[in-house]
Design a protein around this motif. Structure first.
Motif, PDB file in Angstrom:
ATOM      1  N   VAL A   1       0.761  -1.623  -0.090  1.00  0.00           N
ATOM      2  CA  VAL A   1      -0.005  -0.219  -0.099  1.00  0.00           C
ATOM      3  C   VAL A   1       0.617   1.426   0.085  1.00  0.00           C
TER       4      VAL A   1
ATOM      5  N   GLY B   1      -2.295   2.070   7.313  1.00  0.00           N
ATOM      6  CA  GLY B   1      -3.052   2.691   8.241  1.00  0.00           C
ATOM      7  C   GLY B   1      -4.700   2.735   8.357  1.00  0.00           C
TER       8      GLY B   1
ATOM      9  N   GLY C   1      -6.955   0.801   6.546  1.00  0.00           N
ATOM     10  CA  GLY C   1      -7.553  -0.333   6.715  1.00  0.00           C
ATOM     11  C   GLY C   1      -7.560  -0.744   5.371  1.00  0.00           C
TER      12      GLY C   1
ATOM     13  N   SER D   1      -6.000  -4.664   4.258  1.00  0.00           N
ATOM     14  CA  SER D   1      -7.443  -5.436   5.358  1.00  0.00           C
ATOM     15  C   SER D   1      -8.367  -5.868   3.832  1.00  0.00           C
TER      16      SER D   1
ATOM     17  N   ASN E   1       8.363  -8.669   9.658  1.00  0.00           N
ATOM     18  CA  ASN E   1       7.639  -7.547   8.384  1.00  0.00           C
ATOM     19  C   ASN E   1       6.323  -8.369   9.608  1.00  0.00           C
TER      20      ASN E   1
ATOM     21  N   ARG F   1      -0.161  -9.059  10.675  1.00  0.00           N
ATOM     22  CA  ARG F   1      -1.761  -8.289  11.369  1.00  0.00           C
ATOM     23  C   ARG F   1      -2.571  -8.361  10.389  1.00  0.00           C
TER      24      ARG F   1
ATOM     25  N   LYS G   1      -6.120 -10.995  11.090  1.00  0.00           N
ATOM     26  CA  LYS G   1      -6.643  -9.419  10.635  1.00  0.00           C
ATOM     27  C   LYS G   1      -8.062 -10.367   9.437  1.00  0.00           C
TER      28      LYS G   1
HETATM   29  C1  COA Z   1       1.949  -4.192   5.306  1.00  0.00           C
HETATM   30  C2  COA Z   1       1.118  -3.397   4.059  1.00  0.00           C
HETATM   31  C3  COA Z   1       0.428  -3.771   3.089  1.00  0.00           C
HETATM   32  C4  COA Z   1      -0.270  -2.212   5.674  1.00  0.00           C
HETATM   33  O1  COA Z   1      -1.324  -1.953   4.246  1.00  0.00           O
HETATM   34  P1  COA Z   1      -2.470  -1.324   5.507  1.00  0.00           P
HETATM   35  O2  COA Z   1      -3.584  -0.583   4.514  1.00  0.00           O
HETATM   36  O3  COA Z   1      -1.715   0.081   6.310  1.00  0.00           O
HETATM   37  O4  COA Z   1      -2.664  -2.145   6.383  1.00  0.00           O
HETATM   38  P2  COA Z   1      -3.835  -2.370   7.551  1.00  0.00           P
HETATM   39  O5  COA Z   1      -4.384  -0.394   7.206  1.00  0.00           O
HETATM   40  O6  COA Z   1      -5.451  -2.798   6.639  1.00  0.00           O
HETATM   41  O7  COA Z   1      -4.014  -2.614   8.889  1.00  0.00           O
HETATM   42  C5  COA Z   1      -3.827  -3.335   8.934  1.00  0.00           C
HETATM   43  C6  COA Z   1      -3.073  -3.652  10.637  1.00  0.00           C
HETATM   44  O8  COA Z   1      -2.171  -3.393  11.262  1.00  0.00           O
HETATM   45  C7  COA Z   1      -1.961  -2.169  11.659  1.00  0.00           C
HETATM   46  N1  COA Z   1      -0.981  -1.678  11.486  1.00  0.00           N
HETATM   47  C8  COA Z   1      -0.624  -0.634  10.122  1.00  0.00           C
HETATM   48  N2  COA Z   1       0.317  -0.488  10.078  1.00  0.00           N
HETATM   49  C9  COA Z   1       1.356  -0.244  11.415  1.00  0.00           C
HETATM   50  C10 COA Z   1       2.156  -0.436  11.271  1.00  0.00           C
HETATM   51  N3  COA Z   1       2.634   0.743  11.165  1.00  0.00           N
HETATM   52  N4  COA Z   1       2.586  -0.346  12.628  1.00  0.00           N
HETATM   53  C11 COA Z   1       1.764  -1.708  13.382  1.00  0.00           C
HETATM   54  N5  COA Z   1       1.169  -2.277  12.906  1.00  0.00           N
HETATM   55  C12 COA Z   1       0.239  -1.416  12.231  1.00  0.00           C
HETATM   56  C13 COA Z   1      -3.258  -2.007  11.969  1.00  0.00           C
HETATM   57  O9  COA Z   1      -3.460  -1.058  13.525  1.00  0.00           O
HETATM   58  C14 COA Z   1      -4.175  -2.769  11.619  1.00  0.00           C
HETATM   59  O10 COA Z   1      -4.583  -3.724  12.367  1.00  0.00           O
HETATM   60  P3  COA Z   1      -5.473  -3.381  13.151  1.00  0.00           P
HETATM   61  O11 COA Z   1      -7.108  -3.766  12.886  1.00  0.00           O
HETATM   62  O12 COA Z   1      -5.384  -4.579  14.299  1.00  0.00           O
HETATM   63  O13 COA Z   1      -5.778  -2.034  14.005  1.00  0.00           O
HETATM   64  C15 COA Z   1       1.659  -1.701   4.216  1.00  0.00           C
HETATM   65  O14 COA Z   1       2.013  -1.250   5.658  1.00  0.00           O
HETATM   66  C16 COA Z   1       3.450  -1.661   3.302  1.00  0.00           C
HETATM   67  O15 COA Z   1       2.441  -1.459   2.299  1.00  0.00           O
HETATM   68  N6  COA Z   1       4.759  -1.779   3.863  1.00  0.00           N
HETATM   69  C17 COA Z   1       5.111  -2.037   2.793  1.00  0.00           C
HETATM   70  C18 COA Z   1       4.813  -3.245   2.031  1.00  0.00           C
HETATM   71  C19 COA Z   1       4.301  -4.552   2.397  1.00  0.00           C
HETATM   72  O16 COA Z   1       5.252  -5.082   3.922  1.00  0.00           O
HETATM   73  N7  COA Z   1       4.341  -5.429   1.737  1.00  0.00           N
HETATM   74  C20 COA Z   1       3.889  -6.535   2.753  1.00  0.00           C
HETATM   75  C21 COA Z   1       4.903  -7.592   1.881  1.00  0.00           C
HETATM   76  S1  COA Z   1       4.255  -9.449   2.664  1.00  0.00           S
END
Ligand code: COA
Length: 194
Positions: free
Chosen positions: A115, A121, A123, A126, A153, A158, A162
């Motif tokens: 994302v 952050g 959703g 998810s 990671n 999470r 979730k």
């Molecule tokens: C991993 C990633 C896709 C998550 O995307 P996102 O849209 O922010 O995720 P969501 O908003 O659906 O959050 C899912 C859960 O993670 C938690 N979360 C999101 N960012 C967080 C952070 N920086 N630290 C801790 N928890 C976090 C959210 O609170 C949520 O949990 P909850 O519902 O219990 O509160 C995004 O951070 C990303 O692109 N990261 C870099 C690339 C990556 O890691 N890709 C996956 C490779 S396997």
């Protein structure tokens, strides 16, 4: 060679239609195919340190972005992988959701996502994963979806739990990334899981 089993998804079933665009359950998001005009967003995404850290293939130049998008269309035609833009309902790109390593005979595939930093952050991952999962298990006929992430990671872990992807174990030293070999969590969702 004759198959001893009936394929979970007969070859040609998916590619007989255009890659679908799929709205999320709440209607806020849309999974849609990548278009040539998404190339600048794709290239920009790979300037983000977190996306670079967790992915072994980077998109560094405009022609790489255009090639990646063209190859995503071929992957659908060949029934090897599906790449979607995660977008707001109006089409604005927020990230990428994928099904890759598709094995239609056994109905298996692996989910992958990122994302854009400004959209995290909220959703997005998810909800997009839930949307992909419904389509893959309930409509396309996949039997088992896997999801693997580096143990470090924690955010991806999470997202997986979730979204109902149970943690099945740790594959030791299973993935080579920029900073070396990583242990990987294996999560999965199987047809019929709650
Ligand atoms: C991993 C990633 C896709 C998550 O995307 P996102 O849209 O922010 O995720 P969501 O908003 O659906 O959050 C899912 C859960 O993670 C938690 N979360 C999101 N960012 C967080 C952070 N920086 N630290 C801790 N928890 C976090 C959210 O609170 C949520 O949990 P909850 O519902 O219990 O509160 C995004 O951070 C990303 O692109 N990261 C870099 C690339 C990556 O890691 N890709 C996956 C490779 S396997």
């Amino acid at each position: 060679m004759t198959y001893a089993i009936t394929p979970a998804i007969p070859a040609g079933t998916l590619s007989a239609s255009a890659q679908p665009s799929i709205p999320s359950h709440d209607g806020a998001l849309l999974l849609r195919p990548w278009e040539a005009e998404d190339a600048p967003v794709l290239q920009r995404a790979f300037q983000d340190p977190a996306i670079r850290r967790w992915h072994t293939h980077h998109v560094n130049a405009p022609e790489e972005a255009r090639d990646w998008i063209a190859s995503s269309h071929r992957s659908w035609q060949r029934e090897q992988a599906v790449q979607w833009v995660i977008a707001w309902a109006d089409g604005e790109p927020l990230g990428r959701m994928a099904l890759r390593w598709m094995d239609l005979l056994h109905g298996l595939a692996e989910c992958a996502y990122w994302v854009l930093p400004h959209a995290r952050g909220a959703g997005v991952a998810s909800r997009a994963l839930a949307t992909l999962t419904s389509w893959a298990l309930d409509e396309a006929g996949f039997h088992r979806l896997e999801l693997a992430h580096a143990v470090d990671n924690e955010v991806s872990c999470r997202v997986a739990t979730k979204s109902g992807f149970a943690l099945e174990g740790t594959r030791r030293g299973a993935h080579l990334q920029l900073d070396g070999w990583h242990d990987m969590h294996l999560h999965a969702r199987v047809q019929g899981d709650a």
